[in-house]
Write a protein that holds these residues in place. Structure first.
Motif, PDB file in Angstrom:
ATOM      1  N   MET A 155       1.105  -1.406  -0.064  1.00 24.68           N
ATOM      2  CA  MET A 155       0.279   0.021   0.121  1.00 24.68           C
ATOM      3  C   MET A 155       0.525   1.487  -0.368  1.00 24.68           C
ATOM      4  N   GLU A 156       1.889   0.806   0.707  1.00 22.19           N
ATOM      5  CA  GLU A 156       2.665   3.098   0.342  1.00 22.19           C
ATOM      6  C   GLU A 156       3.174   2.723  -0.313  1.00 22.19           C
ATOM      7  N   TYR A 157       3.800   1.205  -0.969  1.00 23.75           N
ATOM      8  CA  TYR A 157       4.931   1.676  -2.471  1.00 23.75           C
ATOM      9  C   TYR A 157       3.379   2.262  -3.090  1.00 23.75           C
ATOM     10  N   GLY A 158       2.476   2.158  -3.359  1.00 23.84           N
ATOM     11  CA  GLY A 158       1.211   2.408  -4.242  1.00 23.84           C
ATOM     12  C   GLY A 158       1.457   3.927  -4.195  1.00 23.84           C
ATOM     13  N   GLU A 159       1.025   4.176  -2.528  1.00 28.77           N
ATOM     14  CA  GLU A 159       0.904   5.540  -2.471  1.00 28.77           C
ATOM     15  C   GLU A 159       2.332   6.365  -3.037  1.00 28.77           C
ATOM     16  N   LEU A 160       3.509   5.847  -2.864  1.00 35.35           N
ATOM     17  CA  LEU A 160       4.790   6.564  -3.263  1.00 35.35           C
ATOM     18  C   LEU A 160       4.559   7.024  -4.915  1.00 35.35           C
ATOM     19  N   ALA A 185       1.740   6.820  -6.101  1.00 31.82           N
ATOM     20  CA  ALA A 185       1.304   7.608  -7.233  1.00 31.82           C
ATOM     21  C   ALA A 185       1.647   9.285  -7.375  1.00 31.82           C
ATOM     22  N   VAL A 186       2.270   9.451  -5.497  1.00 31.45           N
ATOM     23  CA  VAL A 186       3.030  10.944  -5.731  1.00 31.45           C
ATOM     24  C   VAL A 186       3.397  11.106  -6.963  1.00 31.45           C
ATOM     25  N   LEU A 187       5.120   9.956  -7.201  1.00 32.96           N
ATOM     26  CA  LEU A 187       6.081  10.704  -8.118  1.00 32.96           C
ATOM     27  C   LEU A 187       5.326  10.538  -9.245  1.00 32.96           C
ATOM     28  N   GLN A 188       4.302   9.752 -10.125  1.00 30.03           N
ATOM     29  CA  GLN A 188       3.852   9.680 -11.697  1.00 30.03           C
ATOM     30  C   GLN A 188       3.047  11.149 -11.058  1.00 30.03           C
ATOM     31  N   GLU A 189       2.640  12.128 -10.484  1.00 28.32           N
ATOM     32  CA  GLU A 189       2.032  13.360 -10.337  1.00 28.32           C
ATOM     33  C   GLU A 189       2.761  14.407 -10.319  1.00 28.32           C
TER      34      GLU A 189
END
Length: 93
Positions: free
Chosen positions: A23-28, A30-34
């Motif tokens: 979950m935390e890797y997924g959040e990271l 998402a932030v990087l993609q943005e």
């Protein structure tokens, strides 16, 4: 910036729970993609400015100099010719 990403990755990697890590890797991600999207938009804006202000540079020359495809430069040139608006009336910013 790269070091901050590496630190976050290491911090997440120390989590014992694999679901929590995922979950935390997924959040990271998402932030990087943005952030990548924001930076790419700024780059594209600069390229359209180059196309409008640097006479005599071909799309192929610009693409080679920037390390991007000539097709991408062609797309941005079309957007620039349309007044900075993407097809469908959306702004390029």
């Amino acid at each position: 910036m790269v070091e901050a990403i590496a630190r976050a990755t290491r911090r997440i990697g120390r989590r014992a729970d694999p679901l929590e890590r995922a979950m935390e890797y997924g959040e990271l991600i998402a932030v990087l993609q943005e952030q990548v999207s924001l930076v790419a938009a700024e780059r594209d804006s600069a390229i359209t400015e180059v196309l409008a202000t640097v006479p005599g540079m071909s799309h192929r020359q610009l693409a080679t100099r920037l390390g991007i495809s000539a097709q991408r430069v062609d797309q941005l040139a079309k957007i620039a010719r349309a007044g900075g608006r993407r097809p469908g009336g959306h702004s390029s910013e």
